[in-house]
Design a protein around this motif. Structure first.
Motif, PDB file in Angstrom:
ATOM      1  N   SER A 220       0.841  -1.277  -0.024  1.00 37.11           N
ATOM      2  CA  SER A 220       0.088   0.002   0.015  1.00 37.11           C
ATOM      3  C   SER A 220       1.096   1.242  -0.022  1.00 37.11           C
ATOM      4  O   SER A 220       0.512   2.232  -0.511  1.00 37.11           O
ATOM      5  CB  SER A 220      -0.816  -0.060   1.170  1.00 37.11           C
ATOM      6  OG  SER A 220      -1.870  -1.319   1.207  1.00 37.11           O
ATOM      7  N   TYR A 221       2.149   1.193   0.649  1.00 32.59           N
ATOM      8  CA  TYR A 221       2.824   2.428   0.760  1.00 32.59           C
ATOM      9  C   TYR A 221       3.349   2.764  -0.800  1.00 32.59           C
ATOM     10  O   TYR A 221       3.613   4.016  -0.661  1.00 32.59           O
ATOM     11  CB  TYR A 221       4.292   1.990   1.691  1.00 32.59           C
ATOM     12  CG  TYR A 221       5.010   3.039   2.048  1.00 32.59           C
ATOM     13  CD1 TYR A 221       4.430   3.872   3.406  1.00 32.59           C
ATOM     14  CD2 TYR A 221       6.190   3.698   1.071  1.00 32.59           C
ATOM     15  CE1 TYR A 221       5.581   5.102   3.452  1.00 32.59           C
ATOM     16  CE2 TYR A 221       6.892   4.484   1.759  1.00 32.59           C
ATOM     17  CZ  TYR A 221       6.596   5.313   2.954  1.00 32.59           C
ATOM     18  OH  TYR A 221       7.272   6.428   3.226  1.00 32.59           O
ATOM     19  N   TYR A 229       2.514  11.843   2.557  1.00 29.31           N
ATOM     20  CA  TYR A 229       2.669  10.960   3.851  1.00 29.31           C
ATOM     21  C   TYR A 229       3.069  11.908   4.836  1.00 29.31           C
ATOM     22  O   TYR A 229       3.992  12.595   4.784  1.00 29.31           O
ATOM     23  CB  TYR A 229       3.764  10.089   3.504  1.00 29.31           C
ATOM     24  CG  TYR A 229       3.365   8.788   2.323  1.00 29.31           C
ATOM     25  CD1 TYR A 229       2.022   8.703   2.367  1.00 29.31           C
ATOM     26  CD2 TYR A 229       4.099   7.887   2.042  1.00 29.31           C
ATOM     27  CE1 TYR A 229       1.586   7.506   1.285  1.00 29.31           C
ATOM     28  CE2 TYR A 229       3.858   6.938   1.197  1.00 29.31           C
ATOM     29  CZ  TYR A 229       2.499   6.616   0.843  1.00 29.31           C
ATOM     30  OH  TYR A 229       2.268   5.651  -0.070  1.00 29.31           O
ATOM     31  N   MET A 255      -1.974  10.757   3.954  1.00 30.60           N
ATOM     32  CA  MET A 255      -1.824   9.273   4.811  1.00 30.60           C
ATOM     33  C   MET A 255      -1.004   9.324   5.832  1.00 30.60           C
ATOM     34  O   MET A 255       0.124   9.965   5.675  1.00 30.60           O
ATOM     35  CB  MET A 255      -1.251   8.528   3.543  1.00 30.60           C
ATOM     36  CG  MET A 255      -2.254   8.240   2.312  1.00 30.60           C
ATOM     37  SD  MET A 255      -3.832   7.280   2.739  1.00 30.60           S
ATOM     38  CE  MET A 255      -4.842   7.852   1.431  1.00 30.60           C
ATOM     39  N   THR A 257       1.673   7.640   8.128  1.00 25.84           N
ATOM     40  CA  THR A 257       2.200   6.257   8.061  1.00 25.84           C
ATOM     41  C   THR A 257       3.189   6.119   9.263  1.00 25.84           C
ATOM     42  O   THR A 257       3.753   6.945   9.991  1.00 25.84           O
ATOM     43  CB  THR A 257       3.215   6.480   6.632  1.00 25.84           C
ATOM     44  OG1 THR A 257       4.152   7.360   6.956  1.00 25.84           O
ATOM     45  CG2 THR A 257       2.389   6.714   5.406  1.00 25.84           C
ATOM     46  N   VAL A 262       1.386   2.364   5.513  1.00 21.24           N
ATOM     47  CA  VAL A 262       0.050   3.164   5.425  1.00 21.24           C
ATOM     48  C   VAL A 262      -0.707   2.910   7.009  1.00 21.24           C
ATOM     49  O   VAL A 262      -1.272   1.498   6.791  1.00 21.24           O
ATOM     50  CB  VAL A 262      -0.583   3.383   4.251  1.00 21.24           C
ATOM     51  CG1 VAL A 262      -1.751   4.468   4.356  1.00 21.24           C
ATOM     52  CG2 VAL A 262       0.569   3.898   3.155  1.00 21.24           C
TER      53      VAL A 262
END
Length: 282
Positions: A220-221, A229, A255, A257, A262
């Protein structure tokens, strides 16, 4: 198992069939995808595995690239070669220059009406189920965007072109619109999805490779890298779903993280400037 897998869908099966086959091959119940392909079409599909299905809303609204072939002279009920022929028309000569001019006229934003033979649902009912019963209902036009369109070839009354378009664009309808501008009929004879956002068909795996375990998952990252991020070490407030103050950015969606993973999607509230938890992705 969690992650994203790029799959090369073959011609002749539905997108649902593909998901079922991958689900069986990976022994995974939870699998999602970012968009269907008709049985006549092949090419790239992005499947989300396990908890990664939570990120689907954040990777669905992207540009997609297709290579399409269309043949002039016929009109069918499905707008492609698999349908019943409704009308035929003699094909007149058109120059390459005229074709390029007509294709370029579709660049930009416009309204497009979904075809009856489509998976789009109205009041919970897929349109194609109504179409098979010879029922046609009114459909609302949706805004689409053609970002790029390129003539690849024209031979034996068959036009081949490449198009980059927004999510929700029906290439079969585009084929019909191109034919209308030329003053003829046409059906889509072949469609290959070659790209979804930054992901390319050449990096996708076949069903046979997946069955043999010869594939790799994307995290997903990596997939969500187009978003900003915000790396946090203390995730207590995030897991509690509390609002956050990130006064150093104005992005609508960010997002959260930690260590290249994530954790959650946060959305900015314009009234107070604070970020509120939109979805936990852990």
């Amino acid at each position: 198992m969690n992650g994203i897998i790029l799959v090369n869908k073959p011609i002749g099966i539905t997108s649902h069939d593909l998901v079922v086959k991958v689900r069986k091959a990976l022994n995974q119940k939870r699998i999602g995808h970012t968009g269907t392909l008709d049985p006549i079409a092949d090419g790239l599909m992005i499947l989300t595995i396990g908890k990664t299905t939570k990120i689907l809303p954040y990777i669905a609204d992207v540009y997609k690239e297709y290579v399409c072939e269309m043949k002039f002279g016929q009109r069918t009920d499905t707008l492609d070669i698999t349908g019943t022929v409704l009308e035929e028309k003699e094909v007149k000569f058109i120059s390459k220059e005229e074709l390029i001019k007509i294709l370029n006229s579709f660049l930009g934003k416009s309204l497009q009406k979904p075809p009856m033979y489509s998976a789009k649902k109205i009041d919970g009912q897929p349109l194609y189920k109504l179409a098979r019963k010879n029922i046609e209902i009114e459909r609302e036009s949706c805004e689409i965007e053609i970002k790029e369109i390129e003539l690849l070839g024209y031979f034996n009354n068959t036009l081949k072109f490449r198009v980059v378009c927004s999510t929700g664009t029906y290439v079969r309808v585009l084929v019909q619109d191109i034919a209308n501008k030329i003053g003829n009929f046409a059906v889509m004879t072949k469609l290959t999805r070659t790209k979804i956002d930054k992901f390319k068909l050449e990096n996708a795996f076949t069903l046979q490779q997946i069955k043999e375990g010869n594939f790799t998952l994307i995290s997903s990252y990596e997939v969500l890298s187009s978003y900003r991020y915000i790396e946090l070490q203390d995730l207590t407030k995030i897991y509690q779903g509390k609002k956050m103050n990130f006064d150093f950015c104005n992005d609508e969606i960010v997002m959260i993280t930690k260590n290249n993973e994530v954790i959650a999607a946060y959305q900015r509230n314009d009234e107070d400037g604070l970020y509120y938890c939109k979805r936990g992705l852990w």
